[in-house]
Design a protein around this motif. Structure first.
Motif, PDB file in Angstrom:
ATOM      1  N   VAL A  49       0.854  -1.187   0.000  1.00 29.01           N
ATOM      2  CA  VAL A  49       0.000   0.000   0.000  1.00 29.01           C
ATOM      3  C   VAL A  49       0.891   1.237   0.000  1.00 29.01           C
ATOM      4  O   VAL A  49       1.694   1.427   0.925  1.00 29.01           O
ATOM      5  CB  VAL A  49      -0.921   0.008   1.241  1.00 29.01           C
ATOM      6  N   ASP A  50       0.737   2.076  -1.025  1.00 24.23           N
ATOM      7  CA  ASP A  50       1.504   3.325  -1.049  1.00 24.23           C
ATOM      8  C   ASP A  50       0.718   4.401  -0.285  1.00 24.23           C
ATOM      9  O   ASP A  50      -0.386   4.150   0.209  1.00 24.23           O
ATOM     10  CB  ASP A  50       1.847   3.746  -2.483  1.00 24.23           C
ATOM     11  N   ASN A  51       1.276   5.599  -0.193  1.00 22.11           N
ATOM     12  CA  ASN A  51       0.647   6.666   0.593  1.00 22.11           C
ATOM     13  C   ASN A  51      -0.733   7.050   0.074  1.00 22.11           C
ATOM     14  O   ASN A  51      -1.666   7.248   0.856  1.00 22.11           O
ATOM     15  CB  ASN A  51       1.554   7.897   0.641  1.00 22.11           C
ATOM     16  N   ALA A  52      -0.877   7.185  -1.245  1.00 22.94           N
ATOM     17  CA  ALA A  52      -2.173   7.560  -1.822  1.00 22.94           C
ATOM     18  C   ALA A  52      -3.207   6.474  -1.566  1.00 22.94           C
ATOM     19  O   ALA A  52      -4.359   6.769  -1.206  1.00 22.94           O
ATOM     20  CB  ALA A  52      -2.036   7.826  -3.319  1.00 22.94           C
ATOM     21  N   GLN A  53      -2.825   5.221  -1.731  1.00 20.12           N
ATOM     22  CA  GLN A  53      -3.748   4.117  -1.463  1.00 20.12           C
ATOM     23  C   GLN A  53      -4.129   4.084   0.014  1.00 20.12           C
ATOM     24  O   GLN A  53      -5.287   3.875   0.361  1.00 20.12           O
ATOM     25  CB  GLN A  53      -3.103   2.780  -1.860  1.00 20.12           C
ATOM     26  N   TYR A  54      -3.153   4.303   0.888  1.00 17.31           N
ATOM     27  CA  TYR A  54      -3.433   4.296   2.323  1.00 17.31           C
ATOM     28  C   TYR A  54      -4.462   5.367   2.685  1.00 17.31           C
ATOM     29  O   TYR A  54      -5.393   5.106   3.446  1.00 17.31           O
ATOM     30  CB  TYR A  54      -2.150   4.501   3.134  1.00 17.31           C
ATOM     31  N   ARG A  55      -4.299   6.572   2.142  1.00 19.29           N
ATOM     32  CA  ARG A  55      -5.270   7.647   2.432  1.00 19.29           C
ATOM     33  C   ARG A  55      -6.672   7.257   1.957  1.00 19.29           C
ATOM     34  O   ARG A  55      -7.661   7.486   2.661  1.00 19.29           O
ATOM     35  CB  ARG A  55      -4.822   8.955   1.795  1.00 19.29           C
ATOM     36  N   GLY A 146     -28.583  -7.651   5.440  1.00 16.04           N
ATOM     37  CA  GLY A 146     -28.913  -7.240   4.083  1.00 16.04           C
ATOM     38  C   GLY A 146     -28.421  -8.250   3.072  1.00 16.04           C
ATOM     39  O   GLY A 146     -27.925  -9.319   3.415  1.00 16.04           O
ATOM     40  N   LEU A 147     -28.567  -7.900   1.809  1.00 13.35           N
ATOM     41  CA  LEU A 147     -28.222  -8.814   0.721  1.00 13.35           C
ATOM     42  C   LEU A 147     -27.114  -8.287  -0.177  1.00 13.35           C
ATOM     43  O   LEU A 147     -26.652  -8.985  -1.067  1.00 13.35           O
ATOM     44  CB  LEU A 147     -29.454  -9.063  -0.168  1.00 13.35           C
ATOM     45  N   GLY A 148     -26.733  -7.050   0.007  1.00 23.30           N
ATOM     46  CA  GLY A 148     -25.805  -6.439  -0.932  1.00 23.30           C
ATOM     47  C   GLY A 148     -24.390  -6.956  -0.801  1.00 23.30           C
ATOM     48  O   GLY A 148     -23.861  -7.065   0.293  1.00 23.30           O
ATOM     49  N   PRO A 149     -23.758  -7.274  -1.926  1.00 22.62           N
ATOM     50  CA  PRO A 149     -22.348  -7.642  -1.874  1.00 22.62           C
ATOM     51  C   PRO A 149     -21.497  -6.392  -1.631  1.00 22.62           C
ATOM     52  O   PRO A 149     -21.990  -5.267  -1.698  1.00 22.62           O
ATOM     53  CB  PRO A 149     -22.086  -8.204  -3.278  1.00 22.62           C
ATOM     54  N   THR A 150     -20.232  -6.597  -1.372  1.00 18.85           N
ATOM     55  CA  THR A 150     -19.338  -5.457  -1.221  1.00 18.85           C
ATOM     56  C   THR A 150     -19.096  -4.792  -2.573  1.00 18.85           C
ATOM     57  O   THR A 150     -19.251  -5.414  -3.619  1.00 18.85           O
ATOM     58  CB  THR A 150     -17.967  -5.886  -0.646  1.00 18.85           C
ATOM     59  N   THR A 151     -18.726  -3.550  -2.529  1.00 12.29           N
ATOM     60  CA  THR A 151     -18.238  -2.855  -3.714  1.00 12.29           C
ATOM     61  C   THR A 151     -16.770  -3.226  -3.852  1.00 12.29           C
ATOM     62  O   THR A 151     -16.012  -3.146  -2.885  1.00 12.29           O
ATOM     63  CB  THR A 151     -18.402  -1.330  -3.558  1.00 12.29           C
ATOM     64  N   VAL A 152     -16.365  -3.673  -5.048  1.00 10.49           N
ATOM     65  CA  VAL A 152     -14.988  -4.111  -5.273  1.00 10.49           C
ATOM     66  C   VAL A 152     -14.257  -3.043  -6.079  1.00 10.49           C
ATOM     67  O   VAL A 152     -14.718  -2.628  -7.148  1.00 10.49           O
ATOM     68  CB  VAL A 152     -14.941  -5.463  -6.014  1.00 10.49           C
ATOM     69  N   ILE A 153     -13.110  -2.624  -5.539  1.00 10.96           N
ATOM     70  CA  ILE A 153     -12.301  -1.584  -6.178  1.00 10.96           C
ATOM     71  C   ILE A 153     -10.884  -2.114  -6.373  1.00 10.96           C
ATOM     72  O   ILE A 153     -10.239  -2.545  -5.415  1.00 10.96           O
ATOM     73  CB  ILE A 153     -12.280  -0.296  -5.328  1.00 10.96           C
ATOM     74  N   ASN A 154     -10.413  -2.065  -7.606  1.00 11.06           N
ATOM     75  CA  ASN A 154      -9.065  -2.490  -7.937  1.00 11.06           C
ATOM     76  C   ASN A 154      -8.130  -1.291  -7.771  1.00 11.06           C
ATOM     77  O   ASN A 154      -8.285  -0.273  -8.444  1.00 11.06           O
ATOM     78  CB  ASN A 154      -9.014  -3.013  -9.377  1.00 11.06           C
ATOM     79  N   LEU A 155      -7.151  -1.439  -6.867  1.00 11.11           N
ATOM     80  CA  LEU A 155      -6.187  -0.370  -6.605  1.00 11.11           C
ATOM     81  C   LEU A 155      -4.785  -0.731  -7.084  1.00 11.11           C
ATOM     82  O   LEU A 155      -3.803  -0.130  -6.645  1.00 11.11           O
ATOM     83  CB  LEU A 155      -6.154  -0.048  -5.107  1.00 11.11           C
ATOM     84  N   VAL A 156      -4.684  -1.690  -7.974  1.00  6.23           N
ATOM     85  CA  VAL A 156      -3.376  -2.132  -8.449  1.00  6.23           C
ATOM     86  C   VAL A 156      -2.711  -1.074  -9.323  1.00  6.23           C
ATOM     87  O   VAL A 156      -1.520  -0.829  -9.218  1.00  6.23           O
ATOM     88  CB  VAL A 156      -3.499  -3.478  -9.201  1.00  6.23           C
ATOM     89  N   GLU A 157      -3.476  -0.442 -10.186  1.00  2.51           N
ATOM     90  CA  GLU A 157      -2.934   0.590 -11.072  1.00  2.51           C
ATOM     91  C   GLU A 157      -3.019   1.953 -10.389  1.00  2.51           C
ATOM     92  O   GLU A 157      -3.602   2.093  -9.317  1.00  2.51           O
ATOM     93  CB  GLU A 157      -3.710   0.612 -12.390  1.00  2.51           C
ATOM     94  N   ASP A 158      -2.479   2.970 -11.029  1.00  5.14           N
ATOM     95  CA  ASP A 158      -2.482   4.322 -10.459  1.00  5.14           C
ATOM     96  C   ASP A 158      -3.887   4.889 -10.301  1.00  5.14           C
ATOM     97  O   ASP A 158      -4.154   5.658  -9.379  1.00  5.14           O
ATOM     98  CB  ASP A 158      -1.650   5.263 -11.329  1.00  5.14           C
ATOM     99  N   VAL A 159      -4.788   4.519 -11.211  1.00  7.19           N
ATOM    100  CA  VAL A 159      -6.156   5.019 -11.172  1.00  7.19           C
ATOM    101  C   VAL A 159      -7.070   3.902 -10.668  1.00  7.19           C
ATOM    102  O   VAL A 159      -7.084   2.808 -11.246  1.00  7.19           O
ATOM    103  CB  VAL A 159      -6.619   5.483 -12.579  1.00  7.19           C
TER     104      VAL A 159
END
Length: 176
Positions: A49-55, A146-159
């Motif tokens: 985890v880099d600084n931007a990802q950590y924030r 509830g029934l909702g799955p998690t929201t999945v976010i890929n943080l591998v790339e810069d965006v």
């Protein structure tokens, strides 16, 4: 119980229990589990985890989000995407889950409590007991999740990339 829906889980190092989860859900050997962590310090042990990802993670956790990150060398190989060396992690907000993680002192392998052929996860503990009592060691009732799955976010790339929209609101992250 989690902050998105009920889940199946097991100790991180218990290969037999992980195989039992695979049998219950009828997953093949390539299916990846989510690593459920108590907090960001747990998460940082298994993901780079880099600084931007950590924030960003600090803003969005705990909560109904799963993050895909590059794995560290401490991450168990069987949890990693074979080619990308990534791992899915989350820090849930549910009080019972947090207490369980604190008592165990380690993350859990996890997958949604949705049985093969079903359109929705199981939400009623009585139905869980009826259908899985023979297959699991412990059941924890936490009321309606509830029934909702998690929201999945890929943080591998810069965006950041939205992989799946679920219960967590990340619209602010992807607004143009």
């Amino acid at each position: 119980p989690t902050d998105s829906c009920y889940a199946l889980g097991c100790h991180l190092g218990d290969k037999a229990a992980a195989e039992r989860l695979r049998r219950i859900r009828q997953f093949d050997k390539h299916h990846l589990f989510t690593l459920v962590c108590r907090d960001l310090s747990d998460l940082a042990t298994y993901a780079r985890v880099d600084n931007a990802q950590y924030r960003l993670l600090k803003t969005m956790t705990p909560g109904p989000f799963t993050f895909i990150l590059k794995a560290t060398k401490q991450a168990p190989r069987r949890l990693l995407h074979e080619k990308r060396q990534t791992i899915g992690l989350r820090v849930p907000e549910h009080t019972l889950t947090q207490h369980l993680l604190a008592a165990l002192g380690e993350p859990l392998l996890s997958c949604t409590l949705q049985l093969p052929g079903e359109d929705q996860p199981i939400t009623d503990i009585h139905e869980v007991r009826e259908r899985l009592d023979h297959a699991v060691d412990v059941m924890v009732s936490g009321g309606d999740c509830g029934l909702g799955p998690t929201t999945v976010i890929n943080l591998v790339e810069d965006v950041p990339e939205l992989v799946r929209q679920g219960k967590g609101d990340a619209s602010w992250l992807f607004d143009d």
